[in-house]
Write a protein that holds these residues in place. Structure first.
Motif, PDB file in Angstrom:
ATOM      1  N   LEU A   1       0.829  -1.207   0.000  1.00  0.00           N
ATOM      2  CA  LEU A   1       0.000   0.000   0.000  1.00  0.00           C
ATOM      3  C   LEU A   1       0.865   1.258   0.000  1.00  0.00           C
ATOM      4  O   LEU A   1       0.532   2.249  -0.666  1.00  0.00           O
TER       5      LEU A   1
ATOM      6  N   VAL B   1       2.064   1.876  -3.471  1.00  0.00           N
ATOM      7  CA  VAL B   1       1.027   2.535  -4.266  1.00  0.00           C
ATOM      8  C   VAL B   1       0.971   4.025  -3.927  1.00  0.00           C
ATOM      9  O   VAL B   1       0.871   4.886  -4.810  1.00  0.00           O
TER      10      VAL B   1
ATOM     11  N   LYS C   1       1.352   6.929  -6.682  1.00  0.00           N
ATOM     12  CA  LYS C   1       0.133   7.599  -7.135  1.00  0.00           C
ATOM     13  C   LYS C   1      -0.547   8.486  -6.091  1.00  0.00           C
ATOM     14  O   LYS C   1      -1.495   9.198  -6.417  1.00  0.00           O
TER      15      LYS C   1
ATOM     16  N   ALA D   1      -5.061   6.780  -4.123  1.00  0.00           N
ATOM     17  CA  ALA D   1      -4.902   5.580  -4.936  1.00  0.00           C
ATOM     18  C   ALA D   1      -4.812   4.316  -4.087  1.00  0.00           C
ATOM     19  O   ALA D   1      -5.132   3.226  -4.565  1.00  0.00           O
ATOM     20  N   MET D   2      -4.368   4.432  -2.843  1.00  0.00           N
ATOM     21  CA  MET D   2      -4.215   3.231  -2.024  1.00  0.00           C
ATOM     22  C   MET D   2      -5.474   2.915  -1.215  1.00  0.00           C
ATOM     23  O   MET D   2      -5.534   1.889  -0.539  1.00  0.00           O
TER      24      MET D   2
ATOM     25  N   ASP E   1     -10.016  -2.380  -4.576  1.00  0.00           N
ATOM     26  CA  ASP E   1      -9.562  -3.072  -5.791  1.00  0.00           C
ATOM     27  C   ASP E   1      -8.097  -2.810  -6.121  1.00  0.00           C
ATOM     28  O   ASP E   1      -7.562  -3.398  -7.053  1.00  0.00           O
ATOM     29  N   VAL E   2      -7.420  -1.951  -5.345  1.00  0.00           N
ATOM     30  CA  VAL E   2      -5.987  -1.768  -5.557  1.00  0.00           C
ATOM     31  C   VAL E   2      -5.233  -3.055  -5.210  1.00  0.00           C
ATOM     32  O   VAL E   2      -4.099  -3.273  -5.632  1.00  0.00           O
TER      33      VAL E   2
ATOM     34  N   THR F   1      -4.730  -5.750  -8.467  1.00  0.00           N
ATOM     35  CA  THR F   1      -3.901  -5.449  -9.632  1.00  0.00           C
ATOM     36  C   THR F   1      -2.876  -6.563  -9.844  1.00  0.00           C
ATOM     37  O   THR F   1      -2.516  -7.284  -8.899  1.00  0.00           O
TER      38      THR F   1
ATOM     39  N   SER G   1      -7.859  -9.068  -3.285  1.00  0.00           N
ATOM     40  CA  SER G   1      -8.554  -8.422  -2.162  1.00  0.00           C
ATOM     41  C   SER G   1      -9.257  -9.414  -1.245  1.00  0.00           C
ATOM     42  O   SER G   1      -9.247  -9.246  -0.020  1.00  0.00           O
TER      43      SER G   1
END
Length: 298
Positions: A232, A235, A239, A243-244, A248-249, A252, A263
């Motif tokens: 996290l 991320v 971004k 973004a974190m 749904d991050v 990926t 997830s």
């Protein structure tokens, strides 16, 4: 905060533009016809005018021409919008429009166009105070902030952080105005908004997100879910904070390459969705509770 006059006979489009532009801290004035617009302009000088080509009483191109022939209004930038022929862009710019947007208008195109135009004017605060340099803006920003420790405290919690940003927006420091300060300061998009405000408002060293994330990682080596936190924070470095936050991050390809498994598996591993959200809140609090000086800073 800029005052923007939106001239369009379609109430739904006026409402859409109002929602999109007011979200970045602007004050929107609506007019459903050229006559309404001219009535407003007799007594007011907005910072920007957005006008549709098709109006019930006078076409938008002619309205722009009238506006540009008034000495007081000549310098007011105008954006023309239309779903018609591309030739209209040539006509619009010939009579003095600064930009032309073709329908359907996207949020990105609208905000970029408005941002570029207003950036030439500087930051417009309530009361028509126009700031054109970082040196002018910094004292004004400081006056809008709480004391330093209170700022840190508010930023560490998501709800209080959102409330703080709303308070700044009400004082004229919306998203667009803060991004203007980012541009002026040369901070770039790798600096967290927290550190940008701290740098300008309290004189902190200007840290990059990567420096903040690395410092946080160094404090998480013995955390039971360090692998999740590390991803996290990666991320976040790439971004930014927003973004974190979405679940749904974790789905990926990069997350799966790190062995997180998606997830569903991550949520199950930490003990459920409620526990995962608590972990995310804890990580944000740890991230923003760090105070450090970057290499080479004095």
């Amino acid at each position: 905060m800029a005052q923007i006059l939106v001239v369009d006979d379609d109430p739904s489009l006026r409402h859409l533009l109002d929602v999109l532009l007011s979200a970045t801290g602007h004050q929107i004035v609506e007019a459903g016809s050229a006559a309404e617009a001219l009535k407003f302009l007799r007594e007011h000088t907005p910072d920007l005018i957005i006008v549709d080509v098709t109006l019930p009483d006078l076409d938008g191109i002619s309205l722009v021409s009238r506006v540009k022939n008034v000495v007081r209004l000549k310098a007011v930038p105008v954006v023309v919008i239309s779903g018609g022929s591309p030739d209209l862009e040539t006509h619009a710019k010939f009579v003095g429009a600064e930009a032309f947007l073709k329908k359907p208008i996207t949020n990105k195109a609208l905000r970029e166009t408005v941002g570029v135009i207003l950036s030439k004017q500087g930051v417009v605060l309530p009361g028509k105070s126009v700031l054109t340099t970082l040196e002018d803006a910094t004292p004004q920003l400081r006056d809008s902030l709480p004391d330093e420790e209170r700022f840190r405290e508010l930023w560490c919690n998501r709800k209080s952080r959102e409330a703080l940003l709303r308070s700044l927006k009400n004082r004229g420091w919306g998203e667009e105005q803060l991004e203007r300060l980012r541009e002026w300061s040369g901070a770039g998009d790798r600096v967290d908004l927290f550190d940008l405000i701290g740098h300008l408002g309290y004189g902190w060293p200007l840290l990059k997100r990567s420096e903040r994330a690395t410092a946080c990682m160094n404090r998480l080596w013995d955390h039971p879910h360090a692998d999740i936190c590390y991803y996290l924070l990666h991320v976040y470095t790439q971004k930014g904070l927003e973004a974190m936050q979405p679940l749904d991050v974790l789905d990926t390809p990069e997350a799966k390459d790190r062995g997180l498994g998606g997830s569903d598996k991550v949520v199950a591993k930490v003990g459920g969705l409620k526990a995962y959200l608590k972990l995310l809140d804890e990580l944000e609090e740890r991230l923003y509770s760090i105070s450090l000086t970057p290499p080479g800073a004095t």
